[in-house]
Scaffold this motif. Sequence first.
Motif, short mmCIF file in Angstrom:
data_model
loop_
_atom_site.label_atom_id
_atom_site.label_comp_id
_atom_site.label_asym_id
_atom_site.label_seq_id
_atom_site.Cartn_x
_atom_site.Cartn_y
_atom_site.Cartn_z
N UNK A 79 0.84 -1.19 0.00
CA UNK A 79 0.00 0.00 0.00
C UNK A 79 0.88 1.25 0.00
N UNK A 80 0.65 2.14 -0.97
CA UNK A 80 1.31 3.44 -1.01
C UNK A 80 0.23 4.50 -1.11
N UNK A 95 -3.52 0.04 -3.56
CA UNK A 95 -3.32 -1.32 -3.08
C UNK A 95 -2.96 -2.22 -4.26
N UNK A 96 -1.87 -2.99 -4.13
CA UNK A 96 -1.54 -4.02 -5.10
C UNK A 96 -2.24 -5.31 -4.69
N UNK A 97 -2.99 -5.89 -5.62
CA UNK A 97 -3.72 -7.14 -5.35
C UNK A 97 -3.37 -8.16 -6.43
N UNK A 98 -2.11 -8.65 -6.44
CA UNK A 98 -1.68 -9.57 -7.51
C UNK A 98 -2.47 -10.86 -7.54
N UNK A 99 -2.95 -11.35 -6.39
CA UNK A 99 -3.71 -12.59 -6.38
C UNK A 99 -5.01 -12.45 -7.16
N UNK A 100 -5.54 -11.23 -7.20
CA UNK A 100 -6.78 -10.97 -7.95
C UNK A 100 -6.49 -10.37 -9.32
N UNK A 101 -5.21 -10.17 -9.62
CA UNK A 101 -4.84 -9.64 -10.92
C UNK A 101 -5.25 -8.20 -11.14
#
Length: 380
Positions: free
Chosen positions: A113-114, A157-163
């Motif tokens: 989170x930034x 927010x980075x949500x790589x699991x959800x792409x």
Amino acid sequence: MIARAALLAAAALVLSTPAVAAADCDGRAALGWRGATLRIENDLFIGRDHDYTSGVALTAISRDLVVGVPPPCLPWPLARSLALLGHVEPALQALALADADAGAVAAREASPVVANAVLRISQSMYTPRDRTRTDLVVDDRPYAGLLALSVAWNLRHAEPARGRDRLDTYELTLGVIGPASLARQAQDAVHELIGVDRFLGWDHQLGNEPALQLAVERRWRPRRGDAMQLEGWSTEAIRSAGLRLGNIQTSAAAGIEWRAGWNLPNDFGAYPLGPGAENRPPAPAPQHGAVRRLPGAQVFASAELRAVAWDFSLDGNLLRSSHSVTREPLVAQVAIGWGVHGPLAGRGWRLTAMRVWRSREFSGDRSHHSFGSIALGVEW
């Protein structure tokens, strides 16, 4: 009643919440600014002059902040807004500059989170269709103006699991409705400058009243890595949902934007003046050294549906009797536009233009409304 309750609750929080403490601050904790944007919206761009007839906003965007370390020394508006909005999003109570020291950089690299802050001063104005009438036009929207200062916080927010990536925006707006907004003087000055007849019914504008709004918005876009730009040709769809509470507007909205272009910025789309506007989110990853800026261009189209429980430009004053019209509970908005961006003279520049259409906003409205929006931004 919903708008009145929202106004009173937000006002109580503003008055009762202490500002974020500024203990142990030093020179490393000074707030840095990354860029600015000037946006002008006007229906004269497309040959009209009524309803939402003008909006002007000057926005400043901070450098990225860290979530998870003690808050830095902040200017009073930012500190006060953190104290208030922290009741809505606790992560806002734990922000600090990304480049404060090596430990802060490490904290950012470990955090998905930034964040950054947005300060905006804006003026908007609304008029009925007939500029020549000096009496109260009871079957058309009121003359209305708003002068406001907005403080927004963006959390990426980075949500790589959800792409996907997600942008959460929390904004507090304080201002004034009525003659103190100087909307009449601003419109008269512009009309005199460009040789257009003045509107003659401003004596019937809404009365002076404090303005307050809390806005929360969320946007989602496909995750394309941590680069500042998506190199080459690409297309994507960006979804959004938002809530506004206060006597400026109380509403809920959902929308989608499709865009295509060359070297698209890794951001969250283009949209007219509104909460967290100017689309300058935090960077998707730590940026060490100079940021590579590539020239690019895009076209886009968006659609939004808004359920409105209060709108000062239609419902009039909340705290006093005033002219009003019967507001439509559902308003649709569509926009099409283009944008270009790239380096120039050692700075990053972006220019965005769009045309916006809105469905009928009140009973008796003769047709949909349309206006143009132009934004020029710079980063240093």
